[in-house]
Design a protein around this motif. Structure first.
Motif, short mmCIF file in Angstrom:
data_model
loop_
_atom_site.label_atom_id
_atom_site.label_comp_id
_atom_site.label_asym_id
_atom_site.label_seq_id
_atom_site.Cartn_x
_atom_site.Cartn_y
_atom_site.Cartn_z
N GLY A 33 -3.78 16.76 2.43
CA GLY A 33 -2.93 16.05 1.48
C GLY A 33 -2.95 16.64 0.09
O GLY A 33 -2.01 16.45 -0.68
N GLY A 34 -3.98 17.39 -0.24
CA GLY A 34 -4.08 17.99 -1.57
C GLY A 34 -3.44 19.36 -1.66
O GLY A 34 -3.34 19.93 -2.75
N GLN A 35 -3.01 19.92 -0.55
CA GLN A 35 -2.39 21.25 -0.57
C GLN A 35 -0.87 21.11 -0.45
O GLN A 35 -0.35 20.66 0.57
CB GLN A 35 -2.94 22.11 0.56
CG GLN A 35 -4.40 22.43 0.38
CD GLN A 35 -4.90 23.42 1.40
OE1 GLN A 35 -4.19 23.83 2.30
NE2 GLN A 35 -6.16 23.82 1.25
N ASP A 36 -0.20 21.51 -1.53
CA ASP A 36 1.24 21.30 -1.64
C ASP A 36 2.02 21.93 -0.50
O ASP A 36 2.97 21.32 0.01
CB ASP A 36 1.73 21.83 -2.99
CG ASP A 36 3.13 21.35 -3.31
OD1 ASP A 36 3.37 20.13 -3.20
OD2 ASP A 36 3.98 22.19 -3.66
N HIS A 37 1.63 23.13 -0.06
CA HIS A 37 2.40 23.79 0.99
C HIS A 37 2.30 23.03 2.32
O HIS A 37 3.27 22.98 3.07
CB HIS A 37 1.96 25.25 1.16
CG HIS A 37 0.58 25.43 1.66
ND1 HIS A 37 -0.52 25.35 0.84
CD2 HIS A 37 0.10 25.68 2.90
CE1 HIS A 37 -1.61 25.55 1.57
NE2 HIS A 37 -1.27 25.75 2.82
N ALA A 49 6.60 17.25 5.31
CA ALA A 49 7.73 16.47 4.82
C ALA A 49 9.05 17.02 5.37
O ALA A 49 9.91 16.25 5.84
CB ALA A 49 7.75 16.47 3.30
N LYS A 50 9.20 18.34 5.35
CA LYS A 50 10.43 18.95 5.88
C LYS A 50 10.54 18.73 7.38
O LYS A 50 11.61 18.41 7.89
CB LYS A 50 10.43 20.44 5.56
CG LYS A 50 11.70 21.15 5.97
CD LYS A 50 11.68 22.60 5.57
CE LYS A 50 12.97 23.27 6.02
NZ LYS A 50 12.99 24.69 5.71
N ALA A 63 5.93 10.35 0.66
CA ALA A 63 5.72 9.59 1.90
C ALA A 63 4.61 10.22 2.75
O ALA A 63 3.80 9.50 3.34
CB ALA A 63 7.01 9.51 2.70
N VAL A 64 4.56 11.54 2.77
CA VAL A 64 3.52 12.23 3.53
C VAL A 64 2.16 11.96 2.89
O VAL A 64 1.18 11.67 3.58
CB VAL A 64 3.79 13.75 3.61
CG1 VAL A 64 2.63 14.48 4.25
CG2 VAL A 64 5.07 14.01 4.39
N LYS A 65 2.08 12.05 1.56
CA LYS A 65 0.82 11.81 0.87
C LYS A 65 0.32 10.39 1.11
O LYS A 65 -0.87 10.17 1.33
CB LYS A 65 0.96 12.08 -0.62
CG LYS A 65 1.03 13.55 -0.95
CD LYS A 65 1.05 13.78 -2.43
CE LYS A 65 1.10 15.27 -2.73
NZ LYS A 65 1.01 15.55 -4.15
N LYS A 66 1.23 9.41 1.10
CA LYS A 66 0.84 8.02 1.37
C LYS A 66 0.36 7.86 2.81
O LYS A 66 -0.60 7.14 3.07
CB LYS A 66 2.02 7.08 1.10
CG LYS A 66 2.28 6.87 -0.37
CD LYS A 66 3.45 5.94 -0.59
CE LYS A 66 3.74 5.78 -2.06
NZ LYS A 66 4.91 4.95 -2.32
N ALA A 67 1.01 8.55 3.74
CA ALA A 67 0.60 8.47 5.15
C ALA A 67 -0.77 9.09 5.35
O ALA A 67 -1.59 8.54 6.09
CB ALA A 67 1.64 9.17 6.03
N VAL A 68 -1.05 10.19 4.66
CA VAL A 68 -2.37 10.83 4.76
C VAL A 68 -3.42 9.88 4.19
O VAL A 68 -4.51 9.74 4.75
CB VAL A 68 -2.39 12.19 4.02
CG1 VAL A 68 -3.81 12.72 3.89
CG2 VAL A 68 -1.53 13.20 4.75
#
Length: 60
Positions: A19-23, A29-30, A38-43
Motif C-alpha cells: 500500500g505504500g508503493q505508488d506503482h 487500481a487500473k 479505494a485500493v489504499k483503503k482496501a489494503v
C-alpha cells in the motif's frame, strides 16, 4: 558456493499489495477499475493479501 536463484520470493511478492508503493497501488487500481484511494483503503481494512484486497474492492 553461490545459491541457485529461485522464483520463490517473486511469487510471495506478487501475492501481496504494498500500500505504500505508488506503482503497486496504481497497478491494482487500473486492474480493478477503481481509484488509488479505494485500493489504499482496501489494503488498510483487509490487509496486504492481493486476493483479500480484490475481494474487498469487489464488495464496494
Amino acid at each position: 558456493m553461490a545459491q541457485t536463484p529461485t522464483s520463490r520470493g517473486r511469487a510471495q511478492d506478487r501475492a501481496r499489495v504494498a500500500g505504500g508503493q505508488d506503482h503497486e497501488v496504481k497497478y491494482e487500481a487500473k486492474k480493478e477499475g477503481v481509484s488509488k484511494d479505494a485500493v489504499k483503503k482496501a489494503v488498510k481494512s483487509a490487509g496486504n493479501s492481493r486476493k483479500k484486497v480484490e475481494a474487498e474492492i469487489g464488495r464496494r
